[in-house]
Design a protein around this motif. Sequence first.
Motif, mmCIF file in Angstrom:
data_model
loop_
_atom_site.group_PDB
_atom_site.id
_atom_site.type_symbol
_atom_site.label_atom_id
_atom_site.label_comp_id
_atom_site.label_asym_id
_atom_site.label_seq_id
_atom_site.Cartn_x
_atom_site.Cartn_y
_atom_site.Cartn_z
ATOM 1 N N GLU A 163 1.870 0.456 17.485
ATOM 2 C CA GLU A 163 2.683 -0.670 16.995
ATOM 3 C C GLU A 163 2.846 -0.633 15.468
ATOM 4 O O GLU A 163 3.434 -1.540 14.875
ATOM 5 N N PHE A 164 2.298 0.423 14.854
ATOM 6 C CA PHE A 164 2.271 0.545 13.392
ATOM 7 C C PHE A 164 3.658 0.326 12.750
ATOM 8 O O PHE A 164 3.797 -0.443 11.803
ATOM 9 N N SER A 165 4.686 1.000 13.292
ATOM 10 C CA SER A 165 6.011 0.912 12.648
ATOM 11 C C SER A 165 6.683 -0.426 12.950
ATOM 12 O O SER A 165 7.443 -0.944 12.125
ATOM 13 N N PRO B 110 -5.027 10.495 10.237
ATOM 14 C CA PRO B 110 -3.912 10.979 11.051
ATOM 15 C C PRO B 110 -2.579 11.009 10.303
ATOM 16 O O PRO B 110 -2.373 10.288 9.330
ATOM 17 N N GLY B 111 -1.683 11.822 10.862
ATOM 18 C CA GLY B 111 -0.265 11.731 10.515
ATOM 19 C C GLY B 111 0.394 10.767 11.490
ATOM 20 O O GLY B 111 -0.222 9.781 11.897
ATOM 21 N N LEU B 112 1.611 11.084 11.910
ATOM 22 C CA LEU B 112 2.375 10.161 12.768
ATOM 23 C C LEU B 112 1.707 9.934 14.130
ATOM 24 O O LEU B 112 1.520 10.885 14.892
ATOM 25 N N PRO C 3 1.044 11.012 -0.974
ATOM 26 C CA PRO C 3 1.920 9.839 -0.989
ATOM 27 C C PRO C 3 3.371 10.252 -0.752
ATOM 28 O O PRO C 3 3.729 11.402 -0.979
ATOM 29 N N TYR C 4 4.156 9.318 -0.239
ATOM 30 C CA TYR C 4 5.563 9.637 0.043
ATOM 31 C C TYR C 4 6.455 8.546 -0.541
ATOM 32 O O TYR C 4 5.983 7.430 -0.802
ATOM 33 N N PRO C 5 7.746 8.859 -0.776
ATOM 34 C CA PRO C 5 8.637 7.884 -1.390
ATOM 35 C C PRO C 5 8.648 6.568 -0.616
ATOM 36 O O PRO C 5 8.706 6.582 0.616
ATOM 37 N N GLY D 87 -8.409 6.793 7.846
ATOM 38 C CA GLY D 87 -7.559 6.919 6.654
ATOM 39 C C GLY D 87 -6.153 7.241 7.087
ATOM 40 O O GLY D 87 -5.646 6.677 8.072
ATOM 41 N N SER D 88 -5.523 8.171 6.395
ATOM 42 C CA SER D 88 -4.153 8.577 6.753
ATOM 43 C C SER D 88 -3.756 9.776 5.920
ATOM 44 O O SER D 88 -4.285 9.973 4.816
ATOM 45 N N ILE D 89 -2.789 10.525 6.429
ATOM 46 C CA ILE D 89 -2.192 11.567 5.577
ATOM 47 C C ILE D 89 -1.624 10.920 4.304
ATOM 48 O O ILE D 89 -1.562 11.551 3.250
ATOM 49 N N ALA D 90 -1.256 9.634 4.423
ATOM 50 C CA ALA D 90 -0.705 8.913 3.262
ATOM 51 C C ALA D 90 -1.708 8.822 2.115
ATOM 52 O O ALA D 90 -1.324 8.636 0.962
ATOM 53 N N GLY D 91 -2.997 8.960 2.434
ATOM 54 C CA GLY D 91 -4.025 8.945 1.389
ATOM 55 C C GLY D 91 -4.197 10.297 0.725
ATOM 56 O O GLY D 91 -4.836 10.412 -0.321
ATOM 57 N N VAL E 289 5.075 -3.173 13.083
ATOM 58 C CA VAL E 289 4.448 -4.069 12.099
ATOM 59 C C VAL E 289 5.051 -3.782 10.715
ATOM 60 O O VAL E 289 5.413 -4.701 9.982
ATOM 61 N N ARG E 290 5.179 -2.485 10.391
ATOM 62 C CA ARG E 290 5.723 -2.124 9.071
ATOM 63 C C ARG E 290 7.098 -2.761 8.857
ATOM 64 O O ARG E 290 7.387 -3.297 7.802
ATOM 65 N N PHE E 291 7.959 -2.703 9.902
ATOM 66 C CA PHE E 291 9.326 -3.203 9.764
ATOM 67 C C PHE E 291 9.461 -4.631 10.293
ATOM 68 O O PHE E 291 10.535 -5.039 10.719
ATOM 69 N N VAL F 234 2.435 1.210 -2.027
ATOM 70 C CA VAL F 234 1.185 0.435 -1.907
ATOM 71 C C VAL F 234 0.395 0.842 -0.659
ATOM 72 O O VAL F 234 -0.836 0.950 -0.707
ATOM 73 N N TYR F 235 1.081 1.120 0.446
ATOM 74 C CA TYR F 235 0.350 1.588 1.638
ATOM 75 C C TYR F 235 -0.397 2.882 1.303
ATOM 76 O O TYR F 235 -1.592 3.020 1.605
ATOM 77 N N CYS F 236 0.317 3.833 0.668
ATOM 78 C CA CYS F 236 -0.331 5.114 0.315
ATOM 79 C C CYS F 236 -1.510 4.870 -0.627
ATOM 80 O O CYS F 236 -2.559 5.524 -0.494
HETATM 81 C C1 8X3 Z 1 0.493 6.208 8.803
HETATM 82 C C2 8X3 Z 1 1.212 7.495 8.699
HETATM 83 O O1 8X3 Z 1 2.941 8.722 7.332
HETATM 84 O O2 8X3 Z 1 3.597 6.610 8.335
HETATM 85 O O3 8X3 Z 1 -0.562 6.161 7.917
HETATM 86 O O4 8X3 Z 1 2.121 6.651 6.449
HETATM 87 S S1 8X3 Z 1 2.526 7.356 7.648
#
Ligand code: 8X3
Length: 257
Positions: A193-195, A187-189, A150-152, A143-147, A197-199, A156-158
Amino acid sequence: MVSIQHQTVLITGASSGIGAACASAFAEAGARLILAARRRERLEAIAPALVEQYGIAVHPVVMDVGDRAQVEAVLQGLPADWQAIDVLVNNAGLSRGLEPLQQGSIEDWDEMIDTNLKGLLYVTRTVLPGMVERGRGHVINIGSIAGHQPYPKGNVYCATKAAVRALSHSLKMDLSGTPVRVSSVDPGLVETEFSQVRFHGDQDRAAQVYAHVTPLTPEDVAEVVLFCATRPPHVNLSEILVLPTDQSSSTLVHRHS
Ligand code: 8X3
Ligand code: NDP
């Protein structure tokens, strides 16, 4: 610790980051691994390296978790001695974009929902009946801390990760009375390659996410995943939030000057 030796572990998103680190951690512990991802060349590099280093068996499969027909064909078509999956690590996932919802890209939304939510469901729906039938199994969702928080601009990811969290809780109830376990490692941060992919490949913007902070490593998370899988059968670690010390919430990250 209960041995994971010779157990069959399916890891989705094993070509990078947390999934690749889980592959190494479970390989070191002596598991047999089915490694799934879309990038064949990555899997073809990772699999023989693990076989050589740890002397375990690895079965790489090219599989897009968001493609239901492909998931069913690949998993139902596994060779007979790879069919009985003991542990499923639902790790494949991604974020795309970081914009206010009113400016969001619907293609990005679809990709996140198809991968993080529908993909996890397709894989689980295909693997779980065998676990219930055999009376053994463990589903570990990343999962994620985003679950949780949620953050600004995470909209949709959250939401997909909140959905994964709800699914983990609900699935545990659906499996009530069976020995099949369900864990969520959130996890948190983590520097992967997550970021990037995000950007959409913007390396500079991705690097800023981890600037002046000590993030988790993929190996930190993999250790927790392996820990969940190696508890005695009567112990179900349901939900573990793993944050870097520098991160106190989804929005409060201490940056060193
Ligand atoms: C990835 C962590 O805080 O970038 O799930 O969403 S965060
Ligand atoms: P990476 O980008 O490094 O790895 C993502 C993995 O998912 C890759 O192996 C990728 O493989 C795979 N993947 C993506 N889409 C698909 C798909 N459609 N089908 C199959 N595999 C797919 O990122 P992380 O290791 O960081 O991400 C792993 C998980 O951890 C994700 O669920 C993410 O949401 C979660 N997470 C990450 C955090 C972080 O800060 N990094 C924090 C909290 C949770 P390929 O492209 O070859 O298909």
